[in-house]
Design a protein around this motif. Structure first.
Motif: not given
Length: 148
Positions: A124-133, A142-148
């Protein structure tokens, strides 16, 4: 059915007969032949036969059109697996605990390619969630792009 598959099925049936014969022959052996090193060699032989049998079984499971073959309908794999376990248990009962190798790990074997796929579990890979800031958006994207 191609010749390679016929050969593989014949090899499976032969190994299915050899595995239980190890225990049968050990039970019939005279007292003077019931030595720890003989039991060790027979255990190694059973483990090698089982390793080959199991590998060949996976090859046969992956082949199309064999599900109605007698190898599968008669449950040759399951019967042989039971004989293998019985053989190891018999050998281990005759060898003093100090002389026994570590027990063989026997796990239930998948019967179909679908079962094999279901047993594969990726970490299981834990990815951060975007809090809206909005300030943190660029780093998050960038994290989302490289993890996909």
């Amino acid at each position: 059915m191609d010749e390679a598959t016929k050969f593989l099925l014949a090899q499976q049936l032969e190994n299915a007969e050899l595995i239980p014969k190890i225990e049968i022959n050990l039970r019939k052996a005279p007292k003077e032949r019931q030595l720890v090193n003989i039991y060790r060699k027979k255990r190694e032989q059973a483990e090698e036969l089982w390793k080959e049998f199991k590998a060949n079984h996976f090859i046969l499971v992956a082949k199309e059109g064999l599900k109605k073959n007698e190898y599968f309908t008669a449950g040759v794999y399951e019967v042989t697996e039971d004989a293998y376990i019985d053989t190891l248990m018999y050998i281990d009962s005759k060898v003093p605990p100090a002389a026994q190798p570590r027990p063989a790990k026997v796990t239930p074997t998948p019967k179909t390619s679908e079962d094999i796929v279901q047993r594969i579990q990726l970490p299981r890979i834990e990815l951060p969630t975007f809090n809206g800031d909005p300030i943190l958006w660029e780093g998050f994207s960038l994290i989302k792009t490289y993890s996909a």
